[in-house]
Write a protein that holds these residues in place. Structure first.
Motif, short mmCIF file in Angstrom:
data_model
loop_
_atom_site.label_atom_id
_atom_site.label_comp_id
_atom_site.label_asym_id
_atom_site.label_seq_id
_atom_site.Cartn_x
_atom_site.Cartn_y
_atom_site.Cartn_z
N ALA B 325 0.89 -1.73 0.06
CA ALA B 325 0.72 -0.39 0.12
C ALA B 325 1.30 1.46 -0.12
CB ALA B 325 -0.81 -0.26 1.59
N GLY B 326 1.93 0.71 0.11
CA GLY B 326 3.65 2.15 0.87
C GLY B 326 2.92 2.68 0.92
N THR B 327 2.68 2.29 2.68
CA THR B 327 2.57 2.28 3.51
C THR B 327 4.00 2.73 4.14
OG1 THR B 327 1.05 0.76 4.13
CG2 THR B 327 2.11 2.33 5.70
N ALA B 328 3.95 4.13 5.04
CA ALA B 328 5.26 4.74 5.14
C ALA B 328 4.96 5.70 6.43
CB ALA B 328 6.04 5.15 4.02
N ILE B 329 6.16 5.80 7.16
CA ILE B 329 5.88 6.81 8.02
C ILE B 329 7.35 7.25 8.67
CG2 ILE B 329 6.61 4.98 10.24
CD1 ILE B 329 4.61 6.23 12.24
N VAL B 330 7.82 8.79 9.05
CA VAL B 330 8.84 9.27 8.99
C VAL B 330 8.66 10.12 10.34
CG1 VAL B 330 8.59 11.05 7.39
CG2 VAL B 330 10.11 10.56 8.01
#
Lengths: 450, 450
Positions: B325-330
């Motif tokens: 899902a192209g999930t990303a966190i930064v």
């Protein structure tokens, strides 16, 4: 002009319905009868008033009566008790200040809520014995602690109200004992989570008595002791929190059907079996998204959502109230505990499933990133369909991750599907495999070996 | 004995596949060729080594080469570079210590990863100019900061590596400038989230230059300046983080098909078009769960999961690699930013959707409970189907809530369904309506009015 939309009960369900109906249809007359003085308050915040976290009781009020009346144009009448519903005449009978009158309705919403169960204990009327059923009671407990400065308190019931009150009273410097009749606390959270919470309660100095039936309370004037089968325990303050029962007397007297749980039966739009009569909130059933059966989950979100949906429906746009997964979360001192769906194997079997479960512990961040704590995840699935049935989490942080499983339950995901979710990873937030995914991997392996 | 399972590349995808294949089929011979010395390391942790949060670089290694060899019985050969694949002969050509040999394979996994894109800047070879493509480079940056104590640093690229490095270097006492060619940072996170992060970067003292193309770097011996179209900016340290490109040369030379993204095309089991040849991780495509199209998302979980699935498949149990899902966190100083699915309207339109989006701000806890901060939620849906397409979150806490939306994307939930999720509520953890639900309510209203 049409007969008004009349609402019985001015809490979460009732006031959500009133606000939403007026917003969608400003011409609709909306009357709310509330027998008390408080409306639209956060009952879940009451323990934190006792604890001292929430200084003013008024802070728990989301919208004041004046705001409802003036800004939202809702005809809110506090101090008005509805004592009867006439389904034929489409009227309710209202008592207020010694007067009685009939109010016609076009549509009626019953949002009478739930009441704290009060077992017939001896001495339940002694001063210093409380339930936590209302804002006034929260206020009374807080005042009692401040004025009487009790050294000891007994909490009857190890559910989440009991545990939140234990935390609140320990914070206030009181020695707290919890008495739970069953072999464990937090029944709906499953054994693994409950045991972790129980160990933590003991670590915090709470004297936890499981499988211990309370007989009553005794003392001169004020409560001094909890009486048990053998002996007694000192308690200058008692909070009885053994659960709630839906307030259905008004509905029942009007011949409105109750469901298998004893709460008011409703369809997917919140309609009862009576024409133009809806029910929502703690007095009504909701559909369990896992079992598909009626369930009684007296929690705030279910009430708010159903009220809002019914408000929309009454304003002309039919909107389902949505199901419940029984999702809940509770703070117990430094721990959080959360649950959703079917956690208990027995309940899962009763619902026709063949449950298989695992409990894993996984860090909330990678080992190398500071501050990681362990999160215990219990995950339950059906052996045949591999469908996820429920989960319970416990740990110092990260328990809001239960929402991932709650979402999976609504979508009827299987364990292999849960395992393949693309969840967020970066070292400050999560390990590569989120603890939920780790649990899914382990449960998936167990299902494969099964 | 059968020919072995040969793996090219000893990072997330490769080592996950090796470990899982051996666990499921201990008789299978598994050989991993890794051209460097580091295997199975947390690349995402590297900025935190530079920052000082992770003291030892070795702490980023999840499993050591010795553990792979001795405990997991994987024939791991570091310092071995695969230079060619012969699909007919089913062999790979390996260079090691000046020697060259052919290694037959039964099954091959290409896990060659991605490399940092290095634009042809003038002066890119000056001392003090780095990318962050490897553990050695992370070590070199850390040492450079310690030894040279630079006063100024320039970061080229405002993606998440750039932002994480900005945080790291500010923590080390360096004045940091970021140069981003495009009008905003964090492209895949959408404008609303990016703007909030940008304001916060500036608040933290980062000198942010948007729409600013870097021409090159200059200095005597060591880098001293970043050269821009008009003028220059002092920089005693430069980190170039403008993205990564899949390392596909080896595959391409063997006639293995690339997909539309330029990464290696794979089917749902991670198979390439070559017989018995799989590809996984940053060099390979994965299926986007929203669009159903091939996508290139070079992130750790996708790599780990695909590697693990391929290991299972090679051991005899065909297992899909799962979509992305192209999930990303930064983390950006005190903020978190997270995203999943299609956030950008243009990209959503390209994928055939008619996107509608809202951005709301909602507190992470009720107003009366201390410590609540605002979480901004951007939620995107398709006007026609009302299907949820993506989301982006930004705030001081609670950004891991993106997982709820990621789960909804996998399950293809609509906005009305998202709005009806039974998410966890208690005052210490959430308001009654979780910010995700609030966003869904608002977007649902907008869809209805549309």
């Amino acid at each position: 002009m049409d007969d008004p939309f009349v609402i019985v009960g001015g809490d979460a369900a009732g006031m959500s319905a009133a606000s939403k109906a007026k917003r969608e249809d400003p011409d609709l007359e909306v009357i709310v009868f509330e027998r008390g003085e408080w409306v639209s308050y956060a009952a879940c915040g009451m323990p934190y008033h006792v604890k001292g976290t929430v200084e003013e009781l008024e802070d728990l009020v989301a919208v004041t009566p004046e705001e409802f009346r003036e800004q939202r144009d809702v005809d809110l009448r506090t101090g008005h008790e509805v004592v009867a519903i006439d389904r034929e005449a489409k009227t309710v009978t209202v008592d207020a200040d010694g007067d009685r009158f009939e109010q016609p309705y076009g549509t009626l919403l019953i949002g009478t809520g739930a009441r704290a169960i009060e077992p017939p204990f001896d001495g339940v009327d002694l001063e210093g014995v409380f339930t936590l059923r209302s804002m006034d009671e929260a206020d009374a407990i807080e005042s009692y602690v401040t004025e009487r400065d009790p050294e000891t308190a007994a909490i009857v019931g190890g559910g989440y109200v009991g545990i939140e009150m234990a935390e609140a009273l320990v914070e206030r410097g009181v020695d707290v004992s919890i008495f739970e009749m069953l072999p464990r606390t937090l029944q709906p959270f499953g054994e693994e989570t409950a045991r972790t919470v129980e160990d933590h309660l003991r670590d915090q100095g709470v004297d936890l008595h499981l499988e211990t039936a309370v007989q009553g309370f005794s003392g001169d004037d004020r409560v001094e002791r909890v009486d048990l089968e053998d002996g007694s325990s000192p308690a200058e303050l008692v909070v009885v929190g053994v659960g709630v029962a839906p307030s259905v007397e008004l509905a029942e007297a009007a011949g409105i059907e109750l469901g298998p749980t004893g709460a008011i039966a409703t369809d997917e739009y919140g309609r009862t079996n009576a024409e133009n009569v809806f029910a929502a909130g703690d007095c009504a059933e909701a559909t369990n998204v896992v079992t598909g059966d009626p369930d009684h989950v007296p929690l705030a979100l279910t009430a708010n959502r159903a009220g809002r949906a019914i408000g929309t429906t009454v304003a002309g746009d039919p909107t389902p109230t949505g199901g419940t997964a029984g999702t809940a979360i509770v703070k117990a001192f430094d721990l959080g505990a959360a649950r959703t769906g079917l956690v208990d194997s027995e309940r899962a079997r009763e619902a026709g499933f063949a449950p298989l479960s695992v409990t894993i512990e996984a860090p909330t961040r990678p080992h190398y990133y500071p501050g990681a704590t362990d999160l215990a995840v219990t995950l339950v699935a059906d052996r045949e369909s591999e469908r996820v049935l429920g989960a319970s989490l416990v740990g110092e942080e990260g328990t809001k991750r239960i929402d991932t499983v709650a979402t999976a339950l609504h979508a009827e995901l299987t364990v292999p599907e849960l395992q393949n979710l693309d969840l967020a990873y970066a070292p400050p937030f999560s390990p590569v495999w989120d603890p939920i995914l780790t649990a899914a991997k382990v449960l998936n392996g167990k299902l494969a070996d099964d």
